[in-house]
Design a protein around this motif. Structure first.
Motif, PDB file in Angstrom:
ATOM      1  N   TYR A   9      27.924   7.952 -15.740  1.00  0.00           N
ATOM      2  CA  TYR A   9      27.155   9.115 -15.289  1.00  0.00           C
ATOM      3  C   TYR A   9      26.854  10.055 -16.459  1.00  0.00           C
ATOM      4  O   TYR A   9      25.720  10.536 -16.608  1.00  0.00           O
ATOM      5  CB  TYR A   9      27.937   9.855 -14.207  1.00  0.00           C
TER       6      TYR A   9
ATOM      7  N   CYS B 161      24.130   8.523 -18.780  1.00  0.00           N
ATOM      8  CA  CYS B 161      22.778   8.623 -18.220  1.00  0.00           C
ATOM      9  C   CYS B 161      22.254  10.056 -18.287  1.00  0.00           C
ATOM     10  O   CYS B 161      21.075  10.286 -18.591  1.00  0.00           O
ATOM     11  CB  CYS B 161      22.780   8.121 -16.778  1.00  0.00           C
TER      12      CYS B 161
ATOM     13  N   ASP C  64      16.956   9.554 -12.574  1.00  0.00           N
ATOM     14  CA  ASP C  64      16.974   8.314 -11.800  1.00  0.00           C
ATOM     15  C   ASP C  64      16.329   7.161 -12.565  1.00  0.00           C
ATOM     16  O   ASP C  64      16.720   5.998 -12.384  1.00  0.00           O
ATOM     17  CB  ASP C  64      16.285   8.520 -10.450  1.00  0.00           C
TER      18      ASP C  64
ATOM     19  N   GLN D 261      19.003   5.826 -14.795  1.00  0.00           N
ATOM     20  CA  GLN D 261      19.969   5.059 -14.013  1.00  0.00           C
ATOM     21  C   GLN D 261      19.446   3.664 -13.688  1.00  0.00           C
ATOM     22  O   GLN D 261      20.209   2.691 -13.709  1.00  0.00           O
ATOM     23  CB  GLN D 261      20.307   5.813 -12.721  1.00  0.00           C
ATOM     24  N   ARG D 262      18.157   3.554 -13.385  1.00  0.00           N
ATOM     25  CA  ARG D 262      17.595   2.224 -13.128  1.00  0.00           C
ATOM     26  C   ARG D 262      17.642   1.357 -14.379  1.00  0.00           C
ATOM     27  O   ARG D 262      17.850   0.143 -14.292  1.00  0.00           O
ATOM     28  CB  ARG D 262      16.159   2.345 -12.617  1.00  0.00           C
TER      29      ARG D 262
ATOM     30  N   TRP E 231      19.961   1.402 -16.468  1.00  0.00           N
ATOM     31  CA  TRP E 231      21.364   1.021 -16.641  1.00  0.00           C
ATOM     32  C   TRP E 231      21.909   0.244 -15.444  1.00  0.00           C
ATOM     33  O   TRP E 231      23.122   0.089 -15.310  1.00  0.00           O
ATOM     34  CB  TRP E 231      22.219   2.261 -16.881  1.00  0.00           C
TER      35      TRP E 231
ATOM     36  N   ALA F  99      21.149   0.607 -11.879  1.00  0.00           N
ATOM     37  CA  ALA F  99      21.214   1.164 -10.528  1.00  0.00           C
ATOM     38  C   ALA F  99      20.134   0.537  -9.642  1.00  0.00           C
ATOM     39  O   ALA F  99      19.065   0.146 -10.116  1.00  0.00           O
ATOM     40  CB  ALA F  99      21.043   2.676 -10.565  1.00  0.00           C
TER      41      ALA F  99
ATOM     42  N   GLN G 182      17.773   1.495  -6.620  1.00  0.00           N
ATOM     43  CA  GLN G 182      17.229   2.645  -5.908  1.00  0.00           C
ATOM     44  C   GLN G 182      15.996   2.226  -5.116  1.00  0.00           C
ATOM     45  O   GLN G 182      15.291   1.285  -5.488  1.00  0.00           O
ATOM     46  CB  GLN G 182      16.853   3.761  -6.890  1.00  0.00           C
TER      47      GLN G 182
ATOM     48  N   THR H 166      25.506  -1.255  -9.493  1.00  0.00           N
ATOM     49  CA  THR H 166      24.998  -0.060  -8.824  1.00  0.00           C
ATOM     50  C   THR H 166      26.102   0.764  -8.178  1.00  0.00           C
ATOM     51  O   THR H 166      25.923   1.956  -7.921  1.00  0.00           O
ATOM     52  CB  THR H 166      23.958  -0.461  -7.765  1.00  0.00           C
TER      53      THR H 166
ATOM     54  N   HIS I 209      27.133   3.848 -10.235  1.00  0.00           N
ATOM     55  CA  HIS I 209      26.171   4.943 -10.377  1.00  0.00           C
ATOM     56  C   HIS I 209      26.280   5.878  -9.177  1.00  0.00           C
ATOM     57  O   HIS I 209      26.619   5.450  -8.071  1.00  0.00           O
ATOM     58  CB  HIS I 209      24.746   4.397 -10.480  1.00  0.00           C
TER      59      HIS I 209
ATOM     60  N   MET J 252      23.836   3.330  -4.023  1.00  0.00           N
ATOM     61  CA  MET J 252      24.634   3.634  -5.207  1.00  0.00           C
ATOM     62  C   MET J 252      25.939   4.287  -4.764  1.00  0.00           C
ATOM     63  O   MET J 252      26.011   4.881  -3.693  1.00  0.00           O
ATOM     64  CB  MET J 252      23.885   4.580  -6.162  1.00  0.00           C
TER      65      MET J 252
END
Length: 444
Positions: free
Chosen positions: A49, A52, A64, A67-68, A70, A72, A74, A110, A113, A166
């Motif tokens: 976290y 990111c 976000d 995060q995707r 890395w 995640a 979504q 995921t 995250h 997530m």
């Protein structure tokens, strides 16, 4: 005196701050050594976290999106533009697009995250409290095997529905379910978790259902329920039913029977219409895209955007009447869709007289006795945009004209501009007559 000194010596040793702090530090180190799996899981989530957040700030990008990048999963939205149709929510494709591209390795990643800082804190504190109790009970190796499967299994049901997910909350409730199962099925050892702790965890789960029902906060409750049931089932199998099967063996069997096929299935959810709609947008050839759209509307006829895309693709390949047929079929399945109605009205204006006769036959086969009502609805609605007028003339627009009962072929006589004693557009009788004759010659 020696006895008195001895007593004073014992008292000073028991109340010495240095020795008390040393014992406390030793207990903390002992807790870390006895529960390394829980602590390492939380460290991974916190570091991910923070990384990111730092990258999003440094590169001036959305959190976000980082995060995707890395891993995640979504829910994303993609709008498909259609000619003459306003962009609406029903024309958007929704789903975890990276997962649908075959990136199944995102399923375990995921879970580490989190949407925001409060989400991370709640999951971390809960897993820290319940996880260390279960790890002391089962040991680090059994806890690692259980937690590895508990991270992924609760999220599979949410991903199977085509939604992003997530967080470690599914694994948290799996741990809580394992402790509840130990209370219920282990008759040889005392309960590791008190009834108050179990009630507290279940109350938080119930609170998630209430906040979702009241539209206060959107919470994914299915991973919580699946995680709790999975933890209970694992404890039941290990303590009650198949005691000769160790937990690592059970997780290995589960990995082969559920996890690996589950990863592949959620990456290719053939039962979801939105998945086939998305696959149609990434196909390289029009025939492949059209076949994917046909599969999409077969799985989910309510996808009006897929109907619009299929109508456009069919019209390019087989002509305007094929496009009309697809629109009418979609309109029969979604009679309240404004996008399909707008497209049908636009397409009707491009049909010649012979094509309109065939279009009426298709309309009758789709709607039966209500075909005439739908035909009038498609033909009669006309949008007229009045010119912008100065504010002090808005009270002199004349009588309102109802156009709802007119067809596209009717002519309307409009007295424009309106004639009032105060009207700045007051014309001579000859100019007014010429203006009305010009309007009479136009067809709406």
């Amino acid at each position: 005196m020696p006895c008195f000194k001895g007593i004073r010596l014992v008292e000073s040793s028991q109340t010495d701050p240095k020795r008390i702090s040393g014992r406390s530090f030793q207990l903390e180190l002992d807790w870390i050594r006895r529960t390394p799996v829980t602590l390492e899981t939380l460290i991974i989530a916190v570091v991910l976290y923070a990384s990111c957040a730092f990258q999003a700030t440094a590169e001036h990008r959305r959190f976000d999106e980082i995060q995707r990048d890395w891993g995640a999963i979504q829910t994303q939205h993609r709008s498909e533009p259609h000619e003459g149709v306003r962009r609406t929510r029903e024309s958007e494709i929704q789903g975890p697009f990276e997962l649908w591209n075959g990136e199944w390795w995102r399923v375990p990643l995921t879970a580490f995250h989190h949407h925001h800082l409060s989400h991370l804190l709640l999951s971390s504190l809960g897993l820290l409290y319940f996880g260390r109790i279960l790890e002391r009970l089962w040991g680090r190796f059994r806890m690692a095997c259980f937690l590895f499967s508990a991270i992924s299994i609760p999220n599979l049901l949410e991903l199977a529905g085509g939604h992003g997910v997530m967080g470690l909350s599914g694994a948290l409730y799996a741990v809580l379910g394992g402790l509840a199962g130990q209370r219920a099925f282990d008759h040889e050892h005392p309960p590791a978790l008190s009834i108050e702790g179990l009630f507290c965890g279940l109350s938080v789960m119930a609170l998630g259902f209430l906040t979702t029902a009241w539209d206060a906060v959107s919470v994914s409750n299915r991973p919580h329920v699946v995680g709790f049931v999975y933890g209970m089932a694992a404890a039941w199998l290990c303590y009650q039913r198949f005691r000769q099967i160790s937990l690592p063996r059970f997780v290995t069997i589960l990995l082969c029977l559920i996890l690996i096929p589950g990863f592949l299935l959620v990456a290719n959810p053939f039962w979801i219409g939105r998945y086939h709609w998305y696959r149609a947008t990434v196909q390289r050839t029009p025939p492949s895209a059209e076949r994917a759209l046909e599969r999409a509307i077969q799985r989910d006829p309510s996808l009006t955007g897929a109907w619009l895309s299929l109508a456009e693709a069919s019209g390019k390949r087989e002509g305007i009447l094929k496009s009309w047929q697809q629109l009418i079929t979609g309109l029969a399945a979604n009679p309240s869709s404004e996008s399909l109605i707008e497209s049908a009205r636009r397409l009707w204006r491009h049909l010649d007289l012979h094509q309109r006769d065939e279009a009426k036959v298709m309309l009758g086969s789709a709607f039966g006795s209500r075909a005439e009502i739908w035909l009038n609805s498609i033909r009669s609605t006309v949008e007229v945009s009045a010119p912008l007028l100065p504010e002090y003339h808005t009270n002199h627009l004349g009588a309102e004209i109802d156009l709802s009962g007119l067809s596209l072929d009717q002519k309307v006589k409009l007295d424009w501009p309106p004639q009032t004693p105060e009207s700045p557009w007051k014309q001579s009788p000859q100019e007014n007559l010429e203006g009305n004759q010009a309007v009479e010659g136009e067809s709406l």
